[in-house]
Design a protein around this motif. Structure first.
Motif, PDB file in Angstrom:
ATOM      1  N   ARG A 137      10.165  -6.082   5.938  1.00  0.00           N
ATOM      2  CA  ARG A 137       8.794  -6.371   6.643  1.00  0.00           C
ATOM      3  C   ARG A 137       8.980  -6.448   8.030  1.00  0.00           C
ATOM      4  NH1 ARG A 137       8.454 -11.443   4.840  1.00  0.00           N
ATOM      5  NH2 ARG A 137       9.364 -12.513   6.718  1.00  0.00           N
ATOM      6  N   THR A 138      10.274  -6.572   8.724  1.00  0.00           N
ATOM      7  CA  THR A 138      10.642  -6.535  10.151  1.00  0.00           C
ATOM      8  C   THR A 138      10.500  -5.049  10.459  1.00  0.00           C
ATOM      9  OG1 THR A 138      11.800  -8.584  10.020  1.00  0.00           O
ATOM     10  CG2 THR A 138      11.999  -6.962  11.647  1.00  0.00           C
ATOM     11  N   HIS A 139      10.999  -4.106   9.578  1.00  0.00           N
ATOM     12  CA  HIS A 139      11.180  -2.862   9.823  1.00  0.00           C
ATOM     13  C   HIS A 139       9.549  -2.060   9.697  1.00  0.00           C
ATOM     14  CE1 HIS A 139      12.151   1.477   9.731  1.00  0.00           C
ATOM     15  NE2 HIS A 139      11.487   1.667   8.440  1.00  0.00           N
ATOM     16  N   PHE A 140       8.981  -2.206   8.783  1.00  0.00           N
ATOM     17  CA  PHE A 140       7.533  -1.664   8.672  1.00  0.00           C
ATOM     18  C   PHE A 140       6.470  -2.503   9.433  1.00  0.00           C
ATOM     19  CE2 PHE A 140       9.661  -0.460   4.521  1.00  0.00           C
ATOM     20  CZ  PHE A 140       9.850   0.795   4.563  1.00  0.00           C
ATOM     21  N   THR A 141       6.682  -3.509  10.030  1.00  0.00           N
ATOM     22  CA  THR A 141       5.603  -3.783  10.772  1.00  0.00           C
ATOM     23  C   THR A 141       5.827  -3.692  12.413  1.00  0.00           C
ATOM     24  OG1 THR A 141       6.763  -6.102  10.873  1.00  0.00           O
ATOM     25  CG2 THR A 141       4.891  -5.982   9.321  1.00  0.00           C
ATOM     26  N   GLY A 142       7.079  -3.112  12.393  1.00  0.00           N
ATOM     27  CA  GLY A 142       7.703  -2.846  13.950  1.00  0.00           C
ATOM     28  C   GLY A 142       7.872  -4.007  14.731  1.00  0.00           C
ATOM     29  N   LEU A 143       8.013  -5.130  14.023  1.00  0.00           N
ATOM     30  CA  LEU A 143       7.900  -6.509  15.096  1.00  0.00           C
ATOM     31  C   LEU A 143       9.347  -6.512  15.389  1.00  0.00           C
ATOM     32  CD1 LEU A 143       5.301  -8.776  13.491  1.00  0.00           C
ATOM     33  CD2 LEU A 143       5.119  -7.397  15.356  1.00  0.00           C
ATOM     34  N   ILE A 144      10.057  -5.990  16.284  1.00  0.00           N
ATOM     35  CA  ILE A 144      11.506  -6.202  16.702  1.00  0.00           C
ATOM     36  C   ILE A 144      11.386  -6.394  18.348  1.00  0.00           C
ATOM     37  CG2 ILE A 144      13.829  -5.422  16.809  1.00  0.00           C
ATOM     38  CD1 ILE A 144      13.181  -3.271  14.549  1.00  0.00           C
ATOM     39  N   ARG A 145      11.272  -7.834  18.615  1.00  0.00           N
ATOM     40  CA  ARG A 145      11.252  -7.996  20.038  1.00  0.00           C
ATOM     41  C   ARG A 145      12.264  -8.081  20.848  1.00  0.00           C
ATOM     42  NH1 ARG A 145       7.320 -11.209  17.137  1.00  0.00           N
ATOM     43  NH2 ARG A 145       5.172 -10.806  17.604  1.00  0.00           N
ATOM     44  N   LYS A 146      13.529  -8.347  20.063  1.00  0.00           N
ATOM     45  CA  LYS A 146      14.791  -8.523  20.749  1.00  0.00           C
ATOM     46  C   LYS A 146      15.613  -7.320  20.221  1.00  0.00           C
ATOM     47  CE  LYS A 146      15.036 -12.888  19.818  1.00  0.00           C
ATOM     48  NZ  LYS A 146      15.452 -14.151  19.627  1.00  0.00           N
ATOM     49  N   ARG A 147      16.870  -6.799  20.971  1.00  0.00           N
ATOM     50  CA  ARG A 147      17.784  -6.046  20.406  1.00  0.00           C
ATOM     51  C   ARG A 147      19.207  -6.570  21.153  1.00  0.00           C
ATOM     52  NH1 ARG A 147      17.262  -2.155  16.632  1.00  0.00           N
ATOM     53  NH2 ARG A 147      15.032  -1.234  16.254  1.00  0.00           N
ATOM     54  N   ILE A 148      20.194  -6.318  20.668  1.00  0.00           N
ATOM     55  CA  ILE A 148      21.480  -6.150  20.978  1.00  0.00           C
ATOM     56  C   ILE A 148      22.034  -5.268  21.921  1.00  0.00           C
ATOM     57  CG2 ILE A 148      24.189  -6.243  20.730  1.00  0.00           C
ATOM     58  CD1 ILE A 148      23.140  -8.961  20.530  1.00  0.00           C
ATOM     59  N   PHE A 149      22.291  -5.202  23.366  1.00  0.00           N
ATOM     60  CA  PHE A 149      22.684  -4.352  24.158  1.00  0.00           C
ATOM     61  C   PHE A 149      24.029  -4.565  24.849  1.00  0.00           C
ATOM     62  CE2 PHE A 149      18.081  -3.416  23.879  1.00  0.00           C
ATOM     63  CZ  PHE A 149      17.901  -2.019  24.184  1.00  0.00           C
ATOM     64  N   PRO A 150      24.811  -3.519  25.133  1.00  0.00           N
ATOM     65  CA  PRO A 150      25.974  -3.607  25.961  1.00  0.00           C
ATOM     66  C   PRO A 150      25.870  -3.856  27.242  1.00  0.00           C
ATOM     67  CG  PRO A 150      25.617  -1.355  25.530  1.00  0.00           C
ATOM     68  CD  PRO A 150      24.493  -2.128  24.674  1.00  0.00           C
ATOM     69  N   VAL A 151      26.548  -4.793  27.851  1.00  0.00           N
ATOM     70  CA  VAL A 151      26.484  -5.049  29.279  1.00  0.00           C
ATOM     71  C   VAL A 151      27.860  -5.327  29.951  1.00  0.00           C
ATOM     72  CG1 VAL A 151      24.218  -6.303  29.314  1.00  0.00           C
ATOM     73  CG2 VAL A 151      26.193  -7.581  28.896  1.00  0.00           C
ATOM     74  N   VAL A 152      27.757  -5.119  31.161  1.00  0.00           N
ATOM     75  CA  VAL A 152      29.104  -5.025  32.055  1.00  0.00           C
ATOM     76  C   VAL A 152      28.632  -5.834  33.098  1.00  0.00           C
ATOM     77  CG1 VAL A 152      28.878  -2.881  32.923  1.00  0.00           C
ATOM     78  CG2 VAL A 152      31.089  -3.733  32.785  1.00  0.00           C
ATOM     79  N   MET A 153      29.739  -6.700  33.790  1.00  0.00           N
ATOM     80  CA  MET A 153      29.644  -7.281  35.144  1.00  0.00           C
ATOM     81  C   MET A 153      29.380  -6.111  36.222  1.00  0.00           C
ATOM     82  SD  MET A 153      29.505 -10.217  34.164  1.00  0.00           S
ATOM     83  CE  MET A 153      29.276 -11.076  35.736  1.00  0.00           C
ATOM     84  N   SER A 154      28.488  -6.155  36.912  1.00  0.00           N
ATOM     85  CA  SER A 154      27.887  -5.082  37.956  1.00  0.00           C
ATOM     86  C   SER A 154      29.233  -4.872  39.256  1.00  0.00           C
ATOM     87  CB  SER A 154      26.752  -5.332  38.520  1.00  0.00           C
ATOM     88  OG  SER A 154      25.720  -5.457  37.585  1.00  0.00           O
TER      89      SER A 154
END
Length: 410
Positions: free
Chosen positions: A251-268
């Motif tokens: 359901r999440t995939h076919f409705t396209g309702l992915i509001r958040k995702r995991i991203f890599p980050v690094v201290m600037s």
């Protein structure tokens, strides 16, 4: 601990993965049993025309939340060699009709994973066996593998009864080996041209590519697989049929309702390459890597910086003019961070730092604040006003937009 200075010139290395455990699922109903519990299609492992030697997937609860992730491969001893006799229940078929799979998981949830697999065994004719002590797991990291590969080495490792496979999550994670204990010394000699590194180096590289792993990062029973990029890491087959917990994922995939995702980050840090162009090979896989070193300056210069605490809130803003025009009517209330003159916007649902090591980590961010074509437009601060940079994840080339449109269920 690792010598951070030693990371500056690393181009390739071999890493023993001591934090992994292995479960063998063997029997006439092994494929049926695992197929009903996993997010991916294990039939591809047995397809003679498929190049898949391992498959990344998740095991879910009935409500669709992730229990644990795993990498599943065929048991080489059974499928390629001479299978040892296995004691099965009365009436079981002979060994020639058995399937046998190796489930590679985080060691910290071995007992829970064994219990989960046994809970749904029912009348399936299978054995579920902890074979961790029979193998050693290795990873070979080499960003130039596709252009500078040594197939003769891997062919020799195959002759040594090792299982040799590309990491199924993404090619940048290199080659994965399952080495029988009685072949360990021989294999280590064959791999002597690779510098041996601690597992911390592997985890640092994995985090920098935006790949979560294990219960510390996946939080047993609490997360939606697609928010952790299972769809972008080859971890879900949306056409395989029914499995435990499928409804929420589909359901999440076919409705396209992915509001958040995991991203890599690094201290600037200052005076380093832009995150958006740090590695052109990630943006366009047809290009050779811009830099063959495993760790670019943006990461190396941040390794001694302290990252935010796990599960702590982040403050995120997209500073691109186009985004700001679209958000002028937003009802988000600004909050002050640091100096009175500095105002940042807090997302409605909290962005947060999940976990990290040596200044590099994973963050759960609202996709509306991410400009995948210019990651520098996404400004991230922690509660103490320290800035973090969003790194280009290895899977970014699979996206044309993070704002997905609803799809028709076929």
């Amino acid at each position: 601990m690792i010598n951070l200075k030693s990371l500056e010139k690393i181009k390739k290395c071999v890493v023993p993965l001591k934090s992994r455990s292995l479960i063998k699922v063997v029997g006439p109903d092994a494929l049926k049993h695992l197929q009903g519990l996993t997010t991916n299609n294990l039939n591809r492992l047995k397809d003679n025309q498929s190049t898949n030697r391992s498959i990344y997937n998740g095991f879910l609860q009935g409500n669709g939340r992730l229990l644990f992730d795993s990498i599943i491969s065929l048991d080489r001893e059974h499928h390629n060699g001479n299978p040892k006799p296995i004691s099965m229940a009365p009436g079981s078929s002979d060994n020639s009709e058995l399937d046998s799979f190796i489930v590679d998981i985080d060691s910290s949830i071995l007992e829970e994973a064994m219990a989960h697999l046994k809970q749904y065994k029912l009348r399936n004719k299978i054995d579920i066996i902890d074979v961790t002590d029979n193998f050693n797991v290795y990873s070979i990291l080499d960003k130039t593998y596709k252009t500078v590969r040594d197939d003769s080495l891997f062919a020799q490792l195959e002759k040594d009864q090792c299982s040799v496979m590309m990491d199924p999550r993404h090619q940048i994670m290199g080659v994965r080996l399952l080495v029988p204990n009685n072949k360990q010394l021989v294999v280590e000699e064959r791999l002597s041209k690779y510098e041996s590194k601690d597992e911390t180096v592997y985890n640092l590289f994995r985090l920098s590519q935006g790949i979560p792993q294990g219960v510390k990062e996946y939080q047993w029973g609490n997360i939606i697989p697609l928010e952790y990029n299972f769809d972008l890491l080859n971890g879900v087959d949306f056409h395989k049929g029914c499995y435990l917990g499928q409804e929420l994922t589909s359901r999440t995939h076919f409705t396209g309702l992915i509001r958040k995702r995991i991203f890599p980050v690094v201290m600037s840090v200052q005076d380093v390459e832009s995150a958006s162009v740090m590695d052109e090979a990630i943006i366009d896989p047809t290009k050779p890597p811009k830099e063959s070193l495993l760790f670019p300056k943006r990461i190396l210069n941040a390794l001694n910086l302290e990252h935010p605490p796990s599960d702590s809130a982040l403050i995120v803003k997209n500073i691109s003019p186009k985004h700001n025009q679209q958000q002028q009517s937003s009802s988000d209330e600004p909050v002050k961070v640091g100096n009175d003159s500095e105002i940042k916007t807090v997302s409605r649902s909290t962005d947060k730092f999940i976990t990290g090591i040596h200044g590099v980590g994973l963050a759960m961010l609202k996709v509306e604040n991410i400009d995948i074509f210019q990651l520098d437009n996404t400004v991230v601060h922690d509660k103490s006003n320290k800035e973090l940079t969003v790194l280009p994840p290895c899977w970014i080339s699979k996206l044309t937009s993070l704002q997905m449109t609803p799809q028709q269920v076929s």
